[in-house]
Design an enzyme around this catalytic site. Sequence first.
Site, mmCIF file in Angstrom:
data_model
loop_
_atom_site.group_PDB
_atom_site.id
_atom_site.type_symbol
_atom_site.label_atom_id
_atom_site.label_comp_id
_atom_site.label_asym_id
_atom_site.label_seq_id
_atom_site.Cartn_x
_atom_site.Cartn_y
_atom_site.Cartn_z
ATOM 1 C CB SER A 1 -0.946 0.005 1.208
ATOM 2 O OG SER A 1 -0.217 -0.013 2.434
ATOM 3 C CG ASP A 2 4.191 1.599 2.689
ATOM 4 O OD1 ASP A 2 4.184 0.602 1.955
ATOM 5 O OD2 ASP A 2 4.906 1.687 3.701
ATOM 6 C CB CYS A 3 5.527 0.422 -2.178
ATOM 7 S SG CYS A 3 6.584 -0.135 -0.830
#
Length: 759
Positions: free
Chosen positions: A482-484
């Site tokens: 998700s954060d990538c």
Amino acid sequence: MWRLKVSEGGSPWLRSVNNLLGRQVWEFDPDLGTPEERADVEKARREFAEHRFERKHSSDLLMRMQFAKENCQKLDLLAVKRGEHEDVMGEAVWSSLKRAISRVCNLQAHDGHWPGDYAGLMFFLPGLIITLHVSGVLNTVLSSEHQKEMRRYIYNHQNEDGGWGLHIEGHSTMLGSSLNYVALRLLGEGPNGGDGCIENGRNWILDHGGATFTTSWGKFWLSVLGVFDWSGNNPVPPELLLLPYQLPFHPGRMSSYIRMVFIPMSYIYGKRFVGPVTPVVLELRSELYNDPYDEIDWNKARTQCAKEDMYYPRSSKLDMFWSFLHKFIEPVLLRWPGRKLREKALATSMRNVHYEDECTRYICFGGVPKALNILACWIEDPSSEAFKCHIARVYDYLWIAEDGMKMQIYDGSQVWDAGLTVEALVATDLVKELGPTLKRAHSFLKNSQLLDNCPRDFNRWYRHISKGGWTFTTADDGWQVSDCTATALKACLLLSRISPEIVGEPLEIDAQYDAVNCLMSLMNDNGGFSAFELVRSNTWLEHINPTEAFGRVMIEYPYVECTSSSIQCLALFKKLHPGHRKEEVENCISKGANFIESSQRSDGSWYGSWGICFTYATWFAVTGLVSAGRTLGNSATVRKACDFLLSKQLPSGGWGESYLSCHDEVYTNLKGNRPHGTHTAWAMIALIDAGQAERDPVPLHRAAKALLNLQLEDGEFPQQEIVGVFLQTAMISYSQYRNIFPIMALTGYRRRVLLAGNI
């Protein structure tokens, strides 16, 4: 000399979706380098060894030496003048930024990403060495130069007391000590080698009870090698995969990481595989224990664990449960007719292993699953195509610096670092000057996006959608994060606002929509974003955590950091594309912000799951809340967070947080109250974004001066203490952070404090 090769590969066993983009492999060339260059390398190695007890981290000097030669065309920013209204402090900040940015641009690889050391854990490399040894390919896969550098690394990170830690900064543990001792012996060191280091390591092991006191993962690897009996292991039953998925403890409901460890581990355990009993194995049986090997009480050993290793103690009820499985269930499954069920479970495990290998192009989900999958494939068929494909990807995990050759946590941090670096560079006033650098990074990110979901019925294999997402490393890895995804998409959105003549054509709109779809699919009902998959089970599953050494390992969780990255990206996307899934995007931002607010601790901080620790998570939380419209002026949560950060500012003006904060869940300064460049930058960014300059700029002035005082002559910031973490105790090196975040912080300080007149 060693040379880093990027986005290359000549093996017929390599599989790739984008021509190996981002792949980074070190190769040894005996004819490479001038005498002066070789002398510089040896000097760096010697200086690291001399100071290894006070400076645990390498500075990644071998790569820097190579890039200094290859990227010899300097980026000349000296002619770029400071702003009209900047004073002497403004000149100092502007000069510092130009030097740092020039250095970062020269550290970019030709394919657009920024390579670097992503290691730190001391139990990854031994697992790989054991796997290669028992499969008989150690000396084929690892050249004498590979093995020499691995020995150098293990010796360099031996603690003064003779043991080895879980990670390079950690106190000695039985897991780290027993596995690294074994690794050195398998790499050719004799029982009295290493100028006494081997003996010191053995003494530490024996003085702390012997290798029976290692953790469950240590027992597993020693059993594979043949220096620990399988009866001394708690069961790892592959039959769990045959249970109904509806059960909360089905492996498909566990965290993706523990599942990818469990599946191949259960296959190897179910087979009770033991490697060849070689002379060194026989010697190790006598070296690792205080009692004769044939007299060890393996049932007693099954529940033993050194106090130095025990982070998550097992309850007596859990020990009773393991004993029941060990004494009553396992014997049934090892004999007919129960053996038929075991065989079915083993076949199911291997189908899962092969699917994971296919989806990740044999990279796998990190260093531990990689070694396990290699071994499982070899046990199934030593001549298989799968094993050959696995061996071709071993080199993706190996990284060399002046401290030696290590096994990285993953095959790098390519996408993550590239996205963050782009964000840092775009924020400067140097976009035109940085055009070539940004264009290369833009191309790398666009071509690293995942274009499809995993093949066939991916739900059957417990996989989440991945189309449109980005991985942490390369597209070949295949695991969306998700954060990538948020960081890569945010970088592409920022670049889409700049002329294509400078940074290249923007990411296609359908690709942006796919990314948003993937990102929003990772939001849980409570508004928090998970990393890899949605939460699938309950926190009580942690009560059967079998690892002893790690916490928060059994299930997926929603994370403040992932939630912040996601809503920051969605807020920018909404600004640029206000009509696309408007209500859904707004709902994600609103629920995400509410989740962050609800996760705040009473002291105003947040606990970090992916970085150290309260500074990291509080920076993320504040920037996420600001993107959702909260500020110092309208949010008590933000005010409380800023007060927390200010309460931790050191007399020097900086911040410096120890990894012990993650371990103990209490904010802990670095030894000697030393400032850390990355922690200082995180705190500065949060305070600046929240509006601290309007309330009181003095803490920001002090922080900026602390950063300036840390900068090195070559423009870089120093490699200091460890900054990354997962599973609460597993500390990780992020070698690019040292430059990315000080650039972000000083850019924000210059633009929003100095140029805004908040003096």
